[in-house]
Design a protein around this motif. Structure first.
Motif, PDB file in Angstrom:
ATOM      1  N   ALA A  66       0.722  -1.241  -0.398  1.00 17.28           N
ATOM      2  CA  ALA A  66       0.055  -0.030   0.270  1.00 17.28           C
ATOM      3  C   ALA A  66       0.732   1.319   0.013  1.00 17.28           C
ATOM      4  O   ALA A  66       0.581   1.753  -0.580  1.00 17.28           O
ATOM      5  CB  ALA A  66      -0.931  -0.305   1.178  1.00 17.28           C
ATOM      6  N   TYR A  67       2.009   0.806   0.352  1.00 13.13           N
ATOM      7  CA  TYR A  67       2.748   2.587   0.320  1.00 13.13           C
ATOM      8  C   TYR A  67       3.922   2.507  -0.164  1.00 13.13           C
ATOM      9  O   TYR A  67       4.474   3.419  -0.669  1.00 13.13           O
ATOM     10  CB  TYR A  67       4.366   2.246   1.962  1.00 13.13           C
ATOM     11  CG  TYR A  67       4.246   0.818   2.135  1.00 13.13           C
ATOM     12  CD1 TYR A  67       5.629   0.434   1.212  1.00 13.13           C
ATOM     13  CD2 TYR A  67       4.018   0.475   2.831  1.00 13.13           C
ATOM     14  CE1 TYR A  67       5.856  -0.699   1.481  1.00 13.13           C
ATOM     15  CE2 TYR A  67       4.560  -1.527   2.819  1.00 13.13           C
ATOM     16  CZ  TYR A  67       5.483  -1.581   2.183  1.00 13.13           C
ATOM     17  OH  TYR A  67       5.679  -2.756   2.702  1.00 13.13           O
ATOM     18  N   PRO A  75      -5.498   8.076  -6.848  1.00 11.28           N
ATOM     19  CA  PRO A  75      -7.008   7.902  -7.033  1.00 11.28           C
ATOM     20  C   PRO A  75      -7.453   5.677  -6.299  1.00 11.28           C
ATOM     21  O   PRO A  75      -8.888   6.741  -5.655  1.00 11.28           O
ATOM     22  CB  PRO A  75      -6.641   6.845  -8.580  1.00 11.28           C
ATOM     23  CG  PRO A  75      -5.735   7.029  -8.732  1.00 11.28           C
ATOM     24  CD  PRO A  75      -4.778   6.968  -7.624  1.00 11.28           C
ATOM     25  N   LEU A  76      -7.305   5.015  -6.140  1.00  9.53           N
ATOM     26  CA  LEU A  76      -7.939   4.041  -5.501  1.00  9.53           C
ATOM     27  C   LEU A  76      -8.079   4.747  -3.522  1.00  9.53           C
ATOM     28  O   LEU A  76      -8.729   4.784  -3.326  1.00  9.53           O
ATOM     29  CB  LEU A  76      -6.549   3.073  -4.998  1.00  9.53           C
ATOM     30  CG  LEU A  76      -7.577   2.168  -4.320  1.00  9.53           C
ATOM     31  CD1 LEU A  76      -9.010   1.636  -4.950  1.00  9.53           C
ATOM     32  CD2 LEU A  76      -6.903   0.733  -3.933  1.00  9.53           C
ATOM     33  N   GLU A  77      -7.116   5.367  -2.786  1.00  8.23           N
ATOM     34  CA  GLU A  77      -7.018   6.021  -1.722  1.00  8.23           C
ATOM     35  C   GLU A  77      -8.365   7.069  -2.077  1.00  8.23           C
ATOM     36  O   GLU A  77      -9.196   7.052  -1.202  1.00  8.23           O
ATOM     37  CB  GLU A  77      -6.181   6.526  -1.022  1.00  8.23           C
ATOM     38  CG  GLU A  77      -4.860   5.359  -1.359  1.00  8.23           C
ATOM     39  CD  GLU A  77      -4.211   6.579  -0.448  1.00  8.23           C
ATOM     40  OE1 GLU A  77      -3.353   5.589   0.626  1.00  8.23           O
ATOM     41  OE2 GLU A  77      -3.169   6.913  -0.694  1.00  8.23           O
ATOM     42  N   PHE A  95      -4.459  -6.334   1.180  1.00  5.55           N
ATOM     43  CA  PHE A  95      -4.378  -5.427   0.870  1.00  5.55           C
ATOM     44  C   PHE A  95      -5.228  -4.519   0.403  1.00  5.55           C
ATOM     45  O   PHE A  95      -5.109  -3.112   1.013  1.00  5.55           O
ATOM     46  CB  PHE A  95      -3.346  -5.158  -1.188  1.00  5.55           C
ATOM     47  CG  PHE A  95      -3.689  -3.730  -1.252  1.00  5.55           C
ATOM     48  CD1 PHE A  95      -2.539  -3.741  -1.614  1.00  5.55           C
ATOM     49  CD2 PHE A  95      -4.326  -3.805  -2.206  1.00  5.55           C
ATOM     50  CE1 PHE A  95      -1.859  -2.229  -2.173  1.00  5.55           C
ATOM     51  CE2 PHE A  95      -4.036  -2.251  -2.623  1.00  5.55           C
ATOM     52  CZ  PHE A  95      -3.162  -1.718  -2.407  1.00  5.55           C
ATOM     53  N   GLY A  96      -6.928  -5.160   0.343  1.00  2.00           N
ATOM     54  CA  GLY A  96      -7.966  -4.132   0.761  1.00  2.00           C
ATOM     55  C   GLY A  96      -8.023  -3.222   2.076  1.00  2.00           C
ATOM     56  O   GLY A  96      -8.264  -2.204   2.114  1.00  2.00           O
ATOM     57  N   GLN A 102      -4.576   3.082   5.123  1.00  2.00           N
ATOM     58  CA  GLN A 102      -3.681   4.189   5.044  1.00  2.00           C
ATOM     59  C   GLN A 102      -4.057   5.158   5.014  1.00  2.00           C
ATOM     60  O   GLN A 102      -3.957   5.624   4.895  1.00  2.00           O
ATOM     61  CB  GLN A 102      -3.261   3.163   3.941  1.00  2.00           C
ATOM     62  CG  GLN A 102      -1.714   4.421   3.736  1.00  2.00           C
ATOM     63  CD  GLN A 102      -0.719   3.611   2.496  1.00  2.00           C
ATOM     64  OE1 GLN A 102       0.012   3.196   3.342  1.00  2.00           O
ATOM     65  NE2 GLN A 102      -0.655   3.658   1.423  1.00  2.00           N
ATOM     66  N   ALA A 103      -5.319   4.600   3.956  1.00  2.00           N
ATOM     67  CA  ALA A 103      -6.367   6.076   2.988  1.00  2.00           C
ATOM     68  C   ALA A 103      -6.798   7.011   3.696  1.00  2.00           C
ATOM     69  O   ALA A 103      -7.326   7.395   4.374  1.00  2.00           O
ATOM     70  CB  ALA A 103      -7.589   5.408   2.112  1.00  2.00           C
ATOM     71  N   LEU A 104      -7.451   6.003   5.361  1.00  5.79           N
ATOM     72  CA  LEU A 104      -8.285   7.536   6.198  1.00  5.79           C
ATOM     73  C   LEU A 104      -7.620   7.120   7.693  1.00  5.79           C
ATOM     74  O   LEU A 104      -7.973   7.808   8.893  1.00  5.79           O
ATOM     75  CB  LEU A 104      -9.301   6.109   7.497  1.00  5.79           C
ATOM     76  CG  LEU A 104     -10.113   5.690   5.494  1.00  5.79           C
ATOM     77  CD1 LEU A 104     -11.353   4.486   5.866  1.00  5.79           C
ATOM     78  CD2 LEU A 104     -11.016   6.869   4.998  1.00  5.79           C
ATOM     79  N   GLY A 105      -5.972   7.487   7.270  1.00  9.78           N
ATOM     80  CA  GLY A 105      -5.522   8.646   8.415  1.00  9.78           C
ATOM     81  C   GLY A 105      -4.637   6.934   8.730  1.00  9.78           C
ATOM     82  O   GLY A 105      -3.361   7.833  10.147  1.00  9.78           O
ATOM     83  N   GLY A 106      -4.278   5.621   8.898  1.00  5.04           N
ATOM     84  CA  GLY A 106      -3.648   5.126   9.777  1.00  5.04           C
ATOM     85  C   GLY A 106      -2.458   4.610   8.240  1.00  5.04           C
ATOM     86  O   GLY A 106      -1.891   5.460   7.600  1.00  5.04           O
TER      87      GLY A 106
END
Length: 225
Positions: A66-67, A75-77, A95-96, A102-106
């Protein structure tokens, strides 16, 4: 109910002729629950027009991190955040699970404790649940709106729920013995031999894929587990 599969990787060549591609695993997993499916190969740049194009979304596993720096990850985030804001149910696997966090701040990292491969058991709110896994990356810091559901000694954040909108799993309820055996053949070189040997030993032992398939279906339809 139409589920949009956001495909973030492809099955290894060693198993694809026999088992199909990554999206096919989830279509089989959720068969019989009155879903239809549209697949968007986001790993290849194929994205939906927006978060309400489908009634629910599922983000698959991937060999990628993810990183990592891939053009399809930002664009997925953005889509993840838009789906969450729109209140459309979203499920993430491996991965999902990681990219949603990650996209929501983790935070997602390559775990210092190494790999988890093959059958794993988890403490799921006091019950033992067995599922197949294949990962080294983990969610190591939670978004503020994520609640843990399952863990084990190797993986603290093995399942998460984000109020009634998102449900994610680090393990692979779509993986049976044939897929794990195929991954052993395809990717064993990157995993310590003792873990590969243990994964082989565990082939044939029961797991809770059917239970998780039902939970995913209930989450999509009723927003609870």
């Amino acid at each position: 109910m139409k589920i949009g599969i956001l495909q973030t990787g492809h099955a290894p060549d060693e198993v694809r002729d026999d088992l199909g591609d990554v999206n096919d695993f989830f279509i089989r997993l959720l068969d019989g629950q009155d879903f239809t499916f549209d697949t968007y190969a986001v790993v290849d740049g194929d994205f939906p027009d927006g978060p309400t194009d489908c009634d629910g979304w599922l983000i698959t596993g991937s060999k990628h991190g993810a990183y990592e720096d891939h053009p399809w990850i930002p664009p997925l985030e953005t889509l993840i955040r838009d789906v969450y804001a729109a209140g459309v149910p979203l499920v993430g696997i491996c991965f999902g699970h990681q990219i949603i966090a990650q996209a929501l701040g983790g935070r997602v990292e390559k775990f210092g404790g190494g790999w988890a491969v093959g059958r794993q058991t988890y403490d799921w709110q006091g019950e033992e649940v067995a599922l197949n896994a294949w990962h080294q990356d983990q969610v190591t810091a939670l978004p503020k709106n994520a609640t843990p559901l399952a863990s084990n000694a190797h993986c603290e954040n093995a399942a998460l729920v984000y109020d009634t909108r998102i449900f994610t799993l680090q393990a692979h309820p779509e993986f049976g013995d044939r897929m794990i055996d195929g991954l052993i053949q395809a990717r064993a070189g990157s995993v310590p031999p003792d873990l590969i040997a243990q994964a082989k030993t565990n082939l044939g032992k029961p797991n809770h894929n059917t239970r998780l398939a039902a939970q995913i279906g209930t989450f999509f339809k009723d927003r609870h587990l």
